[in-house]
Design an enzyme around this catalytic site. Sequence first.
Site, short mmCIF file in Angstrom:
data_model
loop_
_atom_site.label_atom_id
_atom_site.label_comp_id
_atom_site.label_asym_id
_atom_site.label_seq_id
_atom_site.Cartn_x
_atom_site.Cartn_y
_atom_site.Cartn_z
N THR A 71 -9.32 -36.42 1.23
CA THR A 71 -8.35 -35.38 0.73
C THR A 71 -8.88 -33.92 1.22
O THR A 71 -9.91 -33.94 1.98
CB THR A 71 -8.68 -35.44 -0.87
OG1 THR A 71 -10.09 -35.00 -1.18
CG2 THR A 71 -8.42 -36.79 -1.70
N ALA B 35 -14.08 -35.78 -0.89
CA ALA B 35 -13.59 -34.49 -1.65
C ALA B 35 -14.49 -33.46 -0.88
O ALA B 35 -15.55 -33.36 -0.82
CB ALA B 35 -14.33 -34.68 -3.03
N ILE C 200 -18.96 -36.02 0.35
CA ILE C 200 -18.51 -34.46 0.30
C ILE C 200 -18.18 -33.91 1.62
O ILE C 200 -18.92 -34.14 2.55
CB ILE C 200 -19.96 -33.73 -0.18
CG1 ILE C 200 -20.35 -34.33 -1.54
CG2 ILE C 200 -19.40 -32.17 -0.17
CD1 ILE C 200 -19.37 -34.26 -2.34
N LYS C 201 -17.07 -33.37 1.67
CA LYS C 201 -16.40 -32.85 2.97
C LYS C 201 -16.94 -31.28 2.86
O LYS C 201 -16.80 -30.55 1.97
CB LYS C 201 -14.90 -32.63 3.10
CG LYS C 201 -14.39 -34.24 3.29
CD LYS C 201 -12.60 -34.07 3.40
CE LYS C 201 -12.27 -33.56 4.73
NZ LYS C 201 -10.78 -33.66 4.70
N VAL C 202 -17.61 -30.96 3.97
CA VAL C 202 -18.28 -29.86 4.36
C VAL C 202 -17.33 -29.13 5.74
O VAL C 202 -17.48 -29.90 6.73
CB VAL C 202 -19.74 -29.87 4.50
CG1 VAL C 202 -20.23 -28.49 4.93
CG2 VAL C 202 -20.37 -30.52 3.27
#
Length: 214
Positions: A27, A56, A82-84
């Site tokens: 996402t 996310a 975790i998208k960074v």
Amino acid sequence: MKFFIDTANLDEIREGVELGLVDGVTTNPSLIARENLPFEELIAEICKIVDGPVSAEVISLDAPGMVAEAKKLASIDEKVVIKVPMTAEGLKAVRQLSAAGIKTNVTLIFSANQALLAAKAGASYVSPFVGRLDDIGVNSADLISDILTIFDNYGYASEVIVASVRGPQHVLDSALLGADIATIPLKTIKQLTKHPLTDKGMEQFLADWEKRTQ
């Protein structure tokens, strides 16, 4: 090769899972904004549907803010990744999160050097955006090939998620090059099942069968 579905829509995710082709979900803030549920509640619902990683994305721009957001998101479910963003602050956050055992997906990658830095920082996944590169006349297949070569040269464990997929050709290119994952919209997943000769063959088979039963 693994397929992730690139959407935050629960109905689309369910449909992809029913096809038996979805290994995870990605996402982003734009996709989340299209849905009605609060962010964290939506991620929790997605995790109930999918037996695989669910990316996310944090929205903070500084490392401390990213880490704080990440820890909150990671507490939702063990599936959460975790998208960074691929920035200097993002790399700081990835290093800290990796040390804490939190999986990360470094996004908005457009060069092999960026992918190298993300892997070196400890990213679980790196997400090169192929469609956006092709939009400006850059051969995205070369980028994927370079990233895979670099990771192989140095034994990096980061998995390559080919993102910003525009259609079946991007999926085929990624598979031929040996990318670990392609994250694709439901529309493209459905396109992969289609070929005009398949449709023509089915029509002929059915026509012949109807003649036999008359």
